[in-house]
Design an enzyme around this catalytic site. Sequence first.
Site, PDB file in Angstrom:
ATOM      1  N   HIS A 192       6.886  -0.566   4.277  1.00 60.11           N
ATOM      2  CA  HIS A 192       5.766  -0.099   3.464  1.00 60.11           C
ATOM      3  C   HIS A 192       6.029  -0.393   1.969  1.00 60.11           C
ATOM      4  O   HIS A 192       5.208  -1.013   1.294  1.00 60.11           O
ATOM      5  CB  HIS A 192       5.574   1.409   3.690  1.00 60.11           C
ATOM      6  N   GLU A 193       7.202   0.018   1.499  1.00 61.61           N
ATOM      7  CA  GLU A 193       7.525  -0.194   0.079  1.00 61.61           C
ATOM      8  C   GLU A 193       7.673  -1.687  -0.231  1.00 61.61           C
ATOM      9  O   GLU A 193       7.234  -2.154  -1.281  1.00 61.61           O
ATOM     10  CB  GLU A 193       8.795   0.567  -0.324  1.00 61.61           C
ATOM     11  N   HIS A 196       4.274  -3.201  -0.885  1.00 62.74           N
ATOM     12  CA  HIS A 196       3.786  -2.993  -2.265  1.00 62.74           C
ATOM     13  C   HIS A 196       4.467  -3.983  -3.215  1.00 62.74           C
ATOM     14  O   HIS A 196       3.819  -4.651  -4.016  1.00 62.74           O
ATOM     15  CB  HIS A 196       4.168  -1.593  -2.770  1.00 62.74           C
ATOM     16  N   ASP A 268      -1.841   6.060  -1.611  1.00 64.72           N
ATOM     17  CA  ASP A 268      -2.267   4.716  -1.985  1.00 64.72           C
ATOM     18  C   ASP A 268      -3.776   4.594  -1.859  1.00 64.72           C
ATOM     19  O   ASP A 268      -4.444   4.010  -2.714  1.00 64.72           O
ATOM     20  CB  ASP A 268      -1.614   3.664  -1.069  1.00 64.72           C
TER      21      ASP A 268
HETATM   22 ZN    ZN Z   1       2.592   3.358  -0.613  1.00 68.64          ZN
END
Ligand code: ZN
Length: 390
Positions: A192-193, A196, A268
């Site tokens: 997930h990170e 980004h 988010d």
């Molecule tokens: Zn996030």
Amino acid sequence: MFVGVGASRVRELFTEAKKNAPCIIFIDEIDAIGGKRSGGNASGSNDEREQTLNALLVEMDGFSSDATVILVAATNRPDMLDPALLRPGRFDRQVTISLPDAKGRLKILEVHSKKIVLTPGMNLTEIAKSIPGFSGADIANLVNEAALTAARHGKQAVTLLDFEEAKDKIVMGLARKSVVISEKVRRVTAYHEAGHAIVATLLPETDPVHKITIIPRGRALGLTQQLPLDDRYTYSQEYLLNRIKILMGGRVAEEQIFGRLTTGASNDILGATEIATRLICEWGMNPTIGPVAHMQDQGGFLGGGSSAKPYSEQTAQAIDREIKKIIEDCYEAAKHLLAEHNKFLHKLAEALLINETIDADEMDIVYHCYLNQREIEETLKSKREGTEHT
Ligand code: ZN
């Protein structure tokens, strides 16, 4: 200086000031006594406050043109002030003090750092640059936290690392190193990170990635921090759309690798929706809706709340459609980007799982290793295709 308010105290204060002229009277949080009067029913709990305000107005009018008493007041809510206070001859100049820029933050840092022992050669400019959006009070708090951190580590002087740790604690919450996180959740968080960070790295007009971490902090399981190179005062449409794509990158990565959605992207989604809404309703950047302000009262500048134009149900529906479209388009863009650079995603997620935190330099290393490998593969591929054709 304005301890305890009341009409008689106001009169006393002005008498004292005139006696001591030339003199400056400073009233902090003027909205506490200078707020808008209710109008009409003056009876009730606000009675005393209104008398205080009236006394203040009378005193201000009582200044003769050669008076050398200057009245200065501060407030965070200029919109809340009674209009009578702002008439010519009363508070007739307004000076807006915005958040300090990098230079200002450095000066404030220097002032507060005088009270603590810094390691020799400490680069305060670096720190000042890395805390955009910090107010003077935030900076005071940061210096205090850094000193506490150094003391906790048994150090004689405060180092850059202590500042970094203090900043993370303030910005992201205390690291919860003791929390037991399942390997599965760690993997999802890492991807997930990484999602980004990769979208942020690959797109133009974005703030550079400063730090990525999968150490849980506060309520977050992980965090990707970007820092602007300069203090920004305006944002381009491209920057804002890319910001939404970056926010979508986390969920897109989860979906691509694990094939399912988690609740980890709720913040988010909230952030992306807010940007898309303001893009349309506040900054007039949507061709369908046009350059018209359609703001609901959201506080606005200094909590001022711009006067919103009331709009029809049809417009509301059109706005909703456009918000959805913007976010969906950005989601698709992030999806393409991460699919194309799938190997980058894996490399960065692996690096995160091993190291837990990746800083800007390490991010750069991973990116360049990925680019090199990609170049090798593409060169080999085109060589082989070349041989096949001949
Ligand atoms: Zn996030």
